[in-house]
Design a protein around this motif. Structure first.
Motif, PDB file in Angstrom:
ATOM      1  N   PHE A  89       5.067  -9.553  -6.008  1.00 33.44           N
ATOM      2  CA  PHE A  89       4.249  -8.502  -6.894  1.00 33.44           C
ATOM      3  C   PHE A  89       5.329  -7.401  -7.380  1.00 33.44           C
ATOM      4  N   ALA A  90       6.227  -7.033  -6.332  1.00 31.81           N
ATOM      5  CA  ALA A  90       7.102  -6.259  -7.062  1.00 31.81           C
ATOM      6  C   ALA A  90       7.945  -6.543  -8.295  1.00 31.81           C
ATOM      7  N   PRO A 101       5.523   1.988  -9.482  1.00 28.65           N
ATOM      8  CA  PRO A 101       4.281   1.708  -8.584  1.00 28.65           C
ATOM      9  C   PRO A 101       4.137   2.815  -7.607  1.00 28.65           C
ATOM     10  N   ARG A 102       2.782   3.066  -7.289  1.00 26.26           N
ATOM     11  CA  ARG A 102       2.800   3.997  -6.307  1.00 26.26           C
ATOM     12  C   ARG A 102       1.590   3.564  -5.434  1.00 26.26           C
ATOM     13  N   GLY A 103       1.607   3.815  -3.945  1.00 28.00           N
ATOM     14  CA  GLY A 103       0.752   3.547  -3.122  1.00 28.00           C
ATOM     15  C   GLY A 103       0.689   2.295  -2.308  1.00 28.00           C
ATOM     16  N   LYS A 104       0.268   2.317  -1.034  1.00 28.63           N
ATOM     17  CA  LYS A 104       0.768   1.262  -0.203  1.00 28.63           C
ATOM     18  C   LYS A 104      -0.794   0.373   0.023  1.00 28.63           C
ATOM     19  N   ASN A 105      -1.837   0.818  -0.532  1.00 28.44           N
ATOM     20  CA  ASN A 105      -3.049   0.089  -0.246  1.00 28.44           C
ATOM     21  C   ASN A 105      -3.112  -0.783  -1.303  1.00 28.44           C
ATOM     22  N   GLY A 106      -4.237  -1.741  -1.101  1.00 22.23           N
ATOM     23  CA  GLY A 106      -4.517  -2.801  -2.013  1.00 22.23           C
ATOM     24  C   GLY A 106      -3.433  -3.992  -1.869  1.00 22.23           C
ATOM     25  N   ASP A 126      -2.188  -3.566  -7.725  1.00 17.83           N
ATOM     26  CA  ASP A 126      -2.836  -2.157  -7.552  1.00 17.83           C
ATOM     27  C   ASP A 126      -1.982  -1.330  -7.608  1.00 17.83           C
ATOM     28  N   PRO A 127      -0.849  -0.934  -7.329  1.00 19.47           N
ATOM     29  CA  PRO A 127       0.238   0.399  -7.501  1.00 19.47           C
ATOM     30  C   PRO A 127       0.652   0.463  -8.714  1.00 19.47           C
ATOM     31  N   ILE A 128       0.261  -0.138  -9.981  1.00 22.93           N
ATOM     32  CA  ILE A 128       0.404   0.287 -11.298  1.00 22.93           C
ATOM     33  C   ILE A 128      -0.954   0.604 -12.024  1.00 22.93           C
ATOM     34  N   ARG A 157      -5.166   8.651  -9.591  1.00 26.57           N
ATOM     35  CA  ARG A 157      -4.522   7.728  -8.613  1.00 26.57           C
ATOM     36  C   ARG A 157      -4.530   6.156  -9.096  1.00 26.57           C
ATOM     37  N   THR A 158      -3.385   5.750  -8.641  1.00 31.78           N
ATOM     38  CA  THR A 158      -3.414   4.146  -8.570  1.00 31.78           C
ATOM     39  C   THR A 158      -4.276   3.630  -7.708  1.00 31.78           C
ATOM     40  N   TYR A 159      -4.796   2.360  -7.900  1.00 32.94           N
ATOM     41  CA  TYR A 159      -5.608   1.609  -6.910  1.00 32.94           C
ATOM     42  C   TYR A 159      -4.750   1.491  -5.742  1.00 32.94           C
ATOM     43  N   GLY A 160      -3.430   1.544  -5.604  1.00 27.60           N
ATOM     44  CA  GLY A 160      -2.754   1.463  -4.493  1.00 27.60           C
ATOM     45  C   GLY A 160      -2.654   2.797  -3.651  1.00 27.60           C
ATOM     46  N   GLU A 161      -3.333   3.747  -4.404  1.00 27.84           N
ATOM     47  CA  GLU A 161      -3.289   5.195  -3.787  1.00 27.84           C
ATOM     48  C   GLU A 161      -4.907   5.346  -3.234  1.00 27.84           C
ATOM     49  N   LEU A 162      -5.820   4.331  -3.635  1.00 23.77           N
ATOM     50  CA  LEU A 162      -7.128   4.722  -3.552  1.00 23.77           C
ATOM     51  C   LEU A 162      -7.353   4.315  -1.883  1.00 23.77           C
ATOM     52  N   GLU A 163      -8.439   4.889  -1.265  1.00 27.53           N
ATOM     53  CA  GLU A 163      -8.850   4.236   0.002  1.00 27.53           C
ATOM     54  C   GLU A 163      -9.626   3.021  -0.371  1.00 27.53           C
ATOM     55  N   PRO A 164      -9.509   2.011   0.468  1.00 26.41           N
ATOM     56  CA  PRO A 164      -9.927   0.625   0.079  1.00 26.41           C
ATOM     57  C   PRO A 164     -11.496   0.716  -0.187  1.00 26.41           C
ATOM     58  N   ASP A 165     -12.164   1.489   0.396  1.00 25.25           N
ATOM     59  CA  ASP A 165     -13.788   1.743   0.024  1.00 25.25           C
ATOM     60  C   ASP A 165     -13.893   2.270  -1.207  1.00 25.25           C
TER      61      ASP A 165
END
Ligand code: IMP
Length: 198
Positions: free
Chosen positions: A100-101, A151-156, A160-162, A170-178
Motif C-alpha cells: 500500500f505504500a 501519508p500520515r499515521g500508523k493506524n488503520g 488510510d494514511p492519505i 487528520r488522516t484516517y491513519g491518524e484517527l483512533e480506530p473507534d
C-alpha cells in the motif's frame, strides 16, 4: 432477509484489517462470527465489474462452502480526478504484493501526471449478506473527503494514511480506530445491514 438469532456468520474476507473492523461492529449483537481465513476457505477471484458484484461473489462462495450465512465486504478508494480509480482495483493497485505504500505513491504520481489539483476522493463499501441457499442482499456506504501527501499515521490499513474525511484535518491513519469505525464507509454500510439483524 433476516439473520436468524443464534446463526453463525462467516466473515468472508481474507483481509485482516477488514475482518477486525467487521467483527468489532458485530460484537455488540452477540453473533458468533468466524473469519474465512481462519476456516481455511479459498479466496475467490474478484471477477465482478462493481463493488456489489464482488461483495456478492465473495459472500456467496463462503455461504455455499459452509452452509452458513456469510457477510462479505468489497470496498475501495475512488479518486475523482482519476475517474474513480483505483475503485474495485484498490487492493491490487500496489501489485501482487499488495504493497500500500506503493499504491499510495501510485495515486500521488497519477494525480501529478494529470496535473490535477482536485484531490477529492471517497471510500466506498458494499456489505453483502448471503444466506446458505445463495440469496444475497447488498448494503452500500460511502464517506467523502480528500487526499493528502505524504501519508500520515500508523493506524488503520490500506489507503488510510492519505485519506482525510470531510470536516477532519487528520488522516484516517491518524484517527483512533473507534473514531474511524463510527463514521466511515463500512460503518455507514453496516448501519443499513443492521436492519437484517432480528
Ligand atoms: P477488496 O474489497 O478486498 O477488493 O479490497 C479493498 C481495498 O480497498 C483494501 O485492500 C484497501 O486497499 C482499500 N480499502 C477499503 N477500505 C479501506 C479502509 O477503510 N481504509 C483504507 N483502505 C481501504
Amino acid at each position: 432477509m433476516k439473520l436468524p438469532r443464534g446463526a453463525t456468520l462467516i466473515v468472508a474476507s481474507h483481509n485482516a484489517g477488514k475482518v477486525r473492523e467487521i467483527m468489532q461492529m458485530l460484537a455488540p449483537f452477540g453473533i458468533e462470527t468466524k473469519g474465512a481465513g481462519q476456516l481455511g476457505l479459498p479466496e475467490p477471484e474478484e471477477t465482478g465489474a462493481t463493488f456489489v458484484e464482488n461483495a456478492a461473489l465473495k459472500a456467496r462462495a463462503a455461504a455455499l462452502a459452509t452452509n452458513c450465512y456469510a457477510l462479505a465486504d468489497d470496498s475501495g478508494l475512488a479518486v475523482e480526478a482519476l475517474d474513480g480509480a483505483p475503485g474495485i482495483y484498490s487492493a491490487r493497485w500496489g501489485g501482487e504484493e499488495r504493497d500500500f505504500a506503493a499504491a499510495m505513491t501510485r495515486v500521488e504520481r497519477e494525480l501529478k501526471d494529470k496535473g490535477a489539483d482536485n484531490t477529492r476522493a471517497k471510500f466506498v463499501c458494499v456489505l453483502a449478506l448471503c444466506d446458505p441457499s445463495g440469496t444475497v442482499d447488498a448494503f452500500q456506504g460511502e464517506v467523502h473527503g480528500h487526499l493528502e501527501f505524504p501519508p500520515r499515521g500508523k493506524n488503520g490499513f490500506g489507503y488510510d494514511p492519505i485519506f482525510v474525511a470531510e470536516g477532519e484535518t487528520r488522516t484516517y491513519g491518524e484517527l483512533e480506530p473507534d473514531e474511524k469505525h463510527r463514521t466511515n464507509h463500512r460503518a455507514r454500510a453496516f448501519e443499513k445491514f443492521k436492519r437484517s439483524l432480528s
